[in-house]
Design a protein around this motif. Sequence first.
Motif, PDB file in Angstrom:
ATOM      1  N   LEU A  28       0.823  -1.217   0.000  1.00  0.00           N
ATOM      2  CA  LEU A  28       0.000   0.000   0.000  1.00  0.00           C
ATOM      3  C   LEU A  28       0.857   1.267   0.000  1.00  0.00           C
ATOM      4  N   VAL A  29       1.912   1.271   0.798  1.00  0.00           N
ATOM      5  CA  VAL A  29       2.812   2.435   0.829  1.00  0.00           C
ATOM      6  C   VAL A  29       3.466   2.619  -0.532  1.00  0.00           C
ATOM      7  N   ASP A  30       3.916   1.540  -1.134  1.00  0.00           N
ATOM      8  CA  ASP A  30       4.536   1.629  -2.466  1.00  0.00           C
ATOM      9  C   ASP A  30       3.544   2.148  -3.507  1.00  0.00           C
ATOM     10  N   HIS A  31       2.280   1.789  -3.354  1.00  0.00           N
ATOM     11  CA  HIS A  31       1.250   2.304  -4.269  1.00  0.00           C
ATOM     12  C   HIS A  31       1.126   3.822  -4.116  1.00  0.00           C
ATOM     13  N   LEU A  32       1.116   4.292  -2.873  1.00  0.00           N
ATOM     14  CA  LEU A  32       1.060   5.743  -2.629  1.00  0.00           C
ATOM     15  C   LEU A  32       2.258   6.450  -3.248  1.00  0.00           C
ATOM     16  N   VAL A  33       3.441   5.858  -3.102  1.00  0.00           N
ATOM     17  CA  VAL A  33       4.663   6.446  -3.666  1.00  0.00           C
ATOM     18  C   VAL A  33       4.576   6.461  -5.190  1.00  0.00           C
ATOM     19  N   SER A  34       4.123   5.349  -5.779  1.00  0.00           N
ATOM     20  CA  SER A  34       4.070   5.266  -7.248  1.00  0.00           C
ATOM     21  C   SER A  34       3.122   6.303  -7.850  1.00  0.00           C
ATOM     22  N   LEU A  35       2.105   6.704  -7.082  1.00  0.00           N
ATOM     23  CA  LEU A  35       1.149   7.704  -7.557  1.00  0.00           C
ATOM     24  C   LEU A  35       1.562   9.133  -7.225  1.00  0.00           C
ATOM     25  N   GLY A  36       2.665   9.276  -6.482  1.00  0.00           N
ATOM     26  CA  GLY A  36       3.094  10.611  -6.080  1.00  0.00           C
ATOM     27  C   GLY A  36       2.305  11.165  -4.907  1.00  0.00           C
ATOM     28  N   GLN A  37       1.522  10.324  -4.241  1.00  0.00           N
ATOM     29  CA  GLN A  37       0.752  10.761  -3.083  1.00  0.00           C
ATOM     30  C   GLN A  37       1.617  10.842  -1.826  1.00  0.00           C
ATOM     31  N   LEU A  38       2.730  10.107  -1.854  1.00  0.00           N
ATOM     32  CA  LEU A  38       3.682  10.110  -0.750  1.00  0.00           C
ATOM     33  C   LEU A  38       5.068  10.254  -1.358  1.00  0.00           C
ATOM     34  N   ASP A  39       5.817  11.214  -0.854  1.00  0.00           N
ATOM     35  CA  ASP A  39       7.159  11.463  -1.367  1.00  0.00           C
ATOM     36  C   ASP A  39       8.027  10.214  -1.215  1.00  0.00           C
ATOM     37  N   ARG A  40       8.735   9.875  -2.276  1.00  0.00           N
ATOM     38  CA  ARG A  40       9.596   8.682  -2.280  1.00  0.00           C
ATOM     39  C   ARG A  40      10.578   8.701  -1.098  1.00  0.00           C
ATOM     40  N   GLY A  41      11.047   9.884  -0.745  1.00  0.00           N
ATOM     41  CA  GLY A  41      11.986  10.009   0.373  1.00  0.00           C
ATOM     42  C   GLY A  41      11.374   9.691   1.727  1.00  0.00           C
ATOM     43  N   LEU A  42      10.051   9.669   1.803  1.00  0.00           N
ATOM     44  CA  LEU A  42       9.369   9.355   3.061  1.00  0.00           C
ATOM     45  C   LEU A  42       8.981   7.879   3.165  1.00  0.00           C
ATOM     46  N   ARG A  43       9.187   7.127   2.088  1.00  0.00           N
ATOM     47  CA  ARG A  43       8.713   5.744   2.047  1.00  0.00           C
ATOM     48  C   ARG A  43       9.191   4.919   3.242  1.00  0.00           C
ATOM     49  N   ASP A  44      10.499   4.872   3.451  1.00  0.00           N
ATOM     50  CA  ASP A  44      11.042   4.016   4.509  1.00  0.00           C
ATOM     51  C   ASP A  44      10.617   4.491   5.899  1.00  0.00           C
ATOM     52  N   GLU A  45      10.584   5.801   6.088  1.00  0.00           N
ATOM     53  CA  GLU A  45      10.176   6.356   7.384  1.00  0.00           C
ATOM     54  C   GLU A  45       8.720   6.014   7.691  1.00  0.00           C
ATOM     55  N   MET A  46       7.851   6.166   6.701  1.00  0.00           N
ATOM     56  CA  MET A  46       6.429   5.873   6.906  1.00  0.00           C
ATOM     57  C   MET A  46       6.194   4.378   7.087  1.00  0.00           C
ATOM     58  N   LEU A  47       6.920   3.581   6.318  1.00  0.00           N
ATOM     59  CA  LEU A  47       6.814   2.131   6.461  1.00  0.00           C
ATOM     60  C   LEU A  47       7.235   1.702   7.864  1.00  0.00           C
ATOM     61  N   ALA A  48       8.314   2.285   8.368  1.00  0.00           N
ATOM     62  CA  ALA A  48       8.788   1.966   9.719  1.00  0.00           C
ATOM     63  C   ALA A  48       7.757   2.388  10.763  1.00  0.00           C
ATOM     64  N   ALA A  49       7.153   3.572  10.592  1.00  0.00           N
ATOM     65  CA  ALA A  49       6.151   4.051  11.549  1.00  0.00           C
ATOM     66  C   ALA A  49       4.912   3.152  11.536  1.00  0.00           C
ATOM     67  N   VAL A  79      -3.214  11.285   3.929  1.00  0.00           N
ATOM     68  CA  VAL A  79      -2.923  10.460   2.762  1.00  0.00           C
ATOM     69  C   VAL A  79      -3.551   9.095   3.046  1.00  0.00           C
ATOM     70  N   ALA A  80      -4.349   8.583   2.100  1.00  0.00           N
ATOM     71  CA  ALA A  80      -5.041   7.316   2.333  1.00  0.00           C
ATOM     72  C   ALA A  80      -5.039   6.451   1.080  1.00  0.00           C
ATOM     73  N   VAL A  81      -5.160   5.147   1.296  1.00  0.00           N
ATOM     74  CA  VAL A  81      -5.269   4.185   0.204  1.00  0.00           C
ATOM     75  C   VAL A  81      -6.120   3.016   0.707  1.00  0.00           C
ATOM     76  N   PHE A  82      -6.923   2.453  -0.196  1.00  0.00           N
ATOM     77  CA  PHE A  82      -7.801   1.339   0.134  1.00  0.00           C
ATOM     78  C   PHE A  82      -7.374   0.131  -0.681  1.00  0.00           C
ATOM     79  N   GLY A  83      -7.217  -1.000  -0.020  1.00  0.00           N
ATOM     80  CA  GLY A  83      -6.868  -2.230  -0.729  1.00  0.00           C
ATOM     81  C   GLY A  83      -7.852  -3.336  -0.396  1.00  0.00           C
ATOM     82  N   ARG A  84      -8.173  -4.121  -1.421  1.00  0.00           N
ATOM     83  CA  ARG A  84      -9.063  -5.264  -1.240  1.00  0.00           C
ATOM     84  C   ARG A  84      -8.287  -6.527  -1.589  1.00  0.00           C
ATOM     85  N   SER A  85      -8.479  -7.553  -0.784  1.00  0.00           N
ATOM     86  CA  SER A  85      -7.842  -8.846  -1.035  1.00  0.00           C
ATOM     87  C   SER A  85      -8.913  -9.921  -1.092  1.00  0.00           C
TER      88      SER A  85
END
Length: 157
Positions: A28-49, A79-85
Motif C-alpha cells: 500500500l505504501v509503495d502504491h502511494l509512492v508510485s502515484l506521487g501521493q507520498l514522497d519517495r523520500g518518506l517511504r522508509d520512514e512511513m513504512l517503519a512508523a 494520505v489514504a489508500v484502500f486495498g481489497r484482497s
Amino acid sequence: MKLASLLTPDLVILDMQSDEHLPAIAELVDHLVSLGQLDRGLRDEMLAALCAREEQVSTGIGSGVAIPHAFSEKVSDVVAVFGRSKEGIDFESLDNGPVHFVILFIVPKKDYQLHLRTLAAIAKMFTNCEIRKQLAAAPSRTEILDILAGKPSGNPA
C-alpha cells in the motif's frame, strides 16, 4: 471525515497481492509512492512508523478489516489508500480471521483529533455487514468509492 473524500479511483487497489500484514502495508505504501501521493523520500520512514504501530497491537480490527495508520510531521494532508484482497491477508487480527479490506492512512501530526474521528468513522462503516458484502462484490474502483461514499449500489441487494 468520510473515507471516500480521501480517495480517488487510483487510490483503490482491487486485488492486493500480499498475503501477510507487513508485506501488505509495504504494498500500500509503495502504491502511494508510485502515484506521487507520498514522497519517495518518506517511504522508509512511513513504512517503519506503520510497522512499529502494527507491532504494538494489530490494526486488524476484525470482520475482515484492517486500518493501519501513522502520524507524520512531513505530510500536510491526510494520505489514504484502500486495498481489497479476495484471498485474504493474515493481519494477526483481533478475531484471528483473514483481512479482505485494508484502509491505510497517514495523518499530519498536528491533526490528532482528525485522526481519531477518521478512525472511528472507518471502524463504524465497516461494522456494517452489508457494506462489506457490497465492497467484496464491487467490480470497479468507482463502485467501491460509491459504496464508501454511501451512494446506493447499482446492484440489487
